[in-house]
Design a protein around this motif. Sequence first.
Motif, mmCIF file in Angstrom:
data_model
loop_
_atom_site.group_PDB
_atom_site.id
_atom_site.type_symbol
_atom_site.label_atom_id
_atom_site.label_comp_id
_atom_site.label_asym_id
_atom_site.label_seq_id
_atom_site.Cartn_x
_atom_site.Cartn_y
_atom_site.Cartn_z
ATOM 1 N N TYR A 1 -24.910 60.284 5.414
ATOM 2 C CA TYR A 1 -23.977 59.721 4.401
ATOM 3 C C TYR A 1 -24.780 59.328 3.260
ATOM 4 O O TYR A 1 -24.218 59.336 2.059
ATOM 5 C CB TYR A 1 -23.265 58.203 5.132
ATOM 6 C CG TYR A 1 -22.612 57.514 4.237
ATOM 7 C CD1 TYR A 1 -21.163 57.984 4.150
ATOM 8 C CD2 TYR A 1 -22.820 56.510 3.621
ATOM 9 C CE1 TYR A 1 -20.224 57.052 3.172
ATOM 10 C CE2 TYR A 1 -22.044 55.466 2.741
ATOM 11 C CZ TYR A 1 -20.811 55.957 2.407
ATOM 12 O OH TYR A 1 -19.841 55.260 1.588
ATOM 13 N N GLU B 1 -13.963 57.707 -4.521
ATOM 14 C CA GLU B 1 -12.550 57.886 -4.608
ATOM 15 C C GLU B 1 -12.295 59.336 -5.038
ATOM 16 O O GLU B 1 -11.363 59.798 -4.418
ATOM 17 C CB GLU B 1 -11.969 56.919 -5.736
ATOM 18 C CG GLU B 1 -12.038 55.303 -5.320
ATOM 19 C CD GLU B 1 -13.569 54.792 -5.435
ATOM 20 O OE1 GLU B 1 -14.467 55.390 -5.869
ATOM 21 O OE2 GLU B 1 -13.578 53.550 -4.993
ATOM 22 N N ALA C 1 -12.343 61.362 -1.679
ATOM 23 C CA ALA C 1 -11.518 61.171 -0.862
ATOM 24 C C ALA C 1 -10.074 61.746 -1.224
ATOM 25 O O ALA C 1 -9.242 62.217 -0.245
ATOM 26 C CB ALA C 1 -11.029 59.486 -0.698
ATOM 27 N N GLU D 1 -8.518 58.610 3.064
ATOM 28 C CA GLU D 1 -8.708 57.304 2.712
ATOM 29 C C GLU D 1 -10.174 56.820 2.286
ATOM 30 O O GLU D 1 -10.877 57.304 3.082
ATOM 31 C CB GLU D 1 -7.980 56.282 3.623
ATOM 32 C CG GLU D 1 -6.698 56.497 3.753
ATOM 33 C CD GLU D 1 -5.649 56.167 2.550
ATOM 34 O OE1 GLU D 1 -5.913 55.468 1.997
ATOM 35 O OE2 GLU D 1 -4.690 57.006 2.600
ATOM 36 N N VAL D 2 -10.277 56.083 1.354
ATOM 37 C CA VAL D 2 -11.506 55.743 0.729
ATOM 38 C C VAL D 2 -12.313 55.178 2.031
ATOM 39 O O VAL D 2 -13.455 55.037 2.373
ATOM 40 C CB VAL D 2 -11.650 54.813 -0.286
ATOM 41 C CG1 VAL D 2 -13.259 54.343 -0.596
ATOM 42 C CG2 VAL D 2 -11.231 55.615 -1.508
ATOM 43 N N ASP D 3 -11.682 54.290 2.698
ATOM 44 C CA ASP D 3 -12.339 53.282 3.908
ATOM 45 C C ASP D 3 -12.740 54.572 5.067
ATOM 46 O O ASP D 3 -13.720 54.131 5.623
ATOM 47 C CB ASP D 3 -11.051 52.403 4.378
ATOM 48 C CG ASP D 3 -10.859 51.328 3.782
ATOM 49 O OD1 ASP D 3 -11.742 51.033 2.603
ATOM 50 O OD2 ASP D 3 -9.759 50.589 3.844
ATOM 51 N N GLU D 4 -11.892 55.492 5.025
ATOM 52 C CA GLU D 4 -12.617 56.607 6.273
ATOM 53 C C GLU D 4 -13.532 57.121 5.783
ATOM 54 O O GLU D 4 -14.558 57.099 6.553
ATOM 55 C CB GLU D 4 -11.283 57.559 6.467
ATOM 56 C CG GLU D 4 -11.571 58.537 7.340
ATOM 57 C CD GLU D 4 -10.492 59.751 7.650
ATOM 58 O OE1 GLU D 4 -10.866 60.343 8.480
ATOM 59 O OE2 GLU D 4 -9.249 59.589 7.154
ATOM 60 N N LYS E 1 -15.808 55.633 3.554
ATOM 61 C CA LYS E 1 -16.880 54.626 3.902
ATOM 62 C C LYS E 1 -17.333 54.335 5.476
ATOM 63 O O LYS E 1 -18.520 53.817 5.642
ATOM 64 C CB LYS E 1 -16.526 53.358 3.317
ATOM 65 C CG LYS E 1 -16.447 53.312 1.823
ATOM 66 C CD LYS E 1 -15.923 52.138 1.084
ATOM 67 C CE LYS E 1 -16.093 52.428 -0.461
ATOM 68 N NZ LYS E 1 -15.644 51.199 -1.349
ATOM 69 N N SER E 2 -16.522 54.807 6.322
ATOM 70 C CA SER E 2 -16.978 54.458 7.510
ATOM 71 C C SER E 2 -18.036 55.268 8.175
ATOM 72 O O SER E 2 -18.825 55.158 9.205
ATOM 73 C CB SER E 2 -15.405 54.453 8.512
ATOM 74 O OG SER E 2 -15.386 55.915 8.745
ATOM 75 N N TRP E 3 -18.177 56.441 7.540
ATOM 76 C CA TRP E 3 -19.232 57.543 7.864
ATOM 77 C C TRP E 3 -20.417 56.809 7.707
ATOM 78 O O TRP E 3 -21.390 57.490 8.315
ATOM 79 C CB TRP E 3 -19.148 58.750 7.097
ATOM 80 C CG TRP E 3 -17.741 59.538 6.920
ATOM 81 C CD1 TRP E 3 -16.811 59.264 7.978
ATOM 82 C CD2 TRP E 3 -17.283 60.695 6.159
ATOM 83 N NE1 TRP E 3 -15.762 60.194 7.670
ATOM 84 C CE2 TRP E 3 -16.043 61.028 6.627
ATOM 85 C CE3 TRP E 3 -17.834 61.044 4.819
ATOM 86 C CZ2 TRP E 3 -15.298 61.915 5.942
ATOM 87 C CZ3 TRP E 3 -17.077 61.946 4.140
ATOM 88 C CH2 TRP E 3 -15.848 62.440 4.733
ATOM 89 N N GLU E 4 -20.595 55.903 7.064
ATOM 90 C CA GLU E 4 -22.056 55.148 7.016
ATOM 91 C C GLU E 4 -22.485 54.572 8.305
ATOM 92 O O GLU E 4 -23.736 54.672 8.549
ATOM 93 C CB GLU E 4 -21.869 53.998 5.834
ATOM 94 C CG GLU E 4 -23.085 53.366 5.672
ATOM 95 C CD GLU E 4 -23.076 52.372 4.509
ATOM 96 O OE1 GLU E 4 -24.153 51.968 4.072
ATOM 97 O OE2 GLU E 4 -22.103 51.852 4.455
ATOM 98 N N GLU E 5 -21.607 54.522 9.430
ATOM 99 C CA GLU E 5 -21.867 54.104 10.440
ATOM 100 C C GLU E 5 -22.112 55.033 11.470
ATOM 101 O O GLU E 5 -22.781 54.821 12.606
ATOM 102 C CB GLU E 5 -20.817 53.130 11.078
ATOM 103 C CG GLU E 5 -20.329 51.856 10.372
ATOM 104 C CD GLU E 5 -21.437 51.025 9.952
ATOM 105 O OE1 GLU E 5 -22.330 50.880 10.844
ATOM 106 O OE2 GLU E 5 -21.644 50.518 8.779
#
Length: 65
Positions: free
Chosen positions: A3, A18, A21, A27-30, A32-36
């Motif tokens: 990430y 953005e 995405a 979605e941007v949140d999706e 950003k979830s890749w960071e985990e």
Amino acid sequence: MSYEDFIEALESLYMTVEDAAEKLGLEVDEIKSWEELDDDIPLEAQELIEVEKENRANTSSEEQD
């Protein structure tokens, strides 16, 4: 590609999360979830970086001609 590498690549391409995405239809949140993730980011995101780098290289070489 991690990430962190993905974010650095976006920055080098002057793209935002953005922008990525939108191009990926996510979605941007999706994104950003890749960071985990312990694994690499999804292949389609890696391919997006490669395509964008290629497009920029082609545009740059066309401008020099």
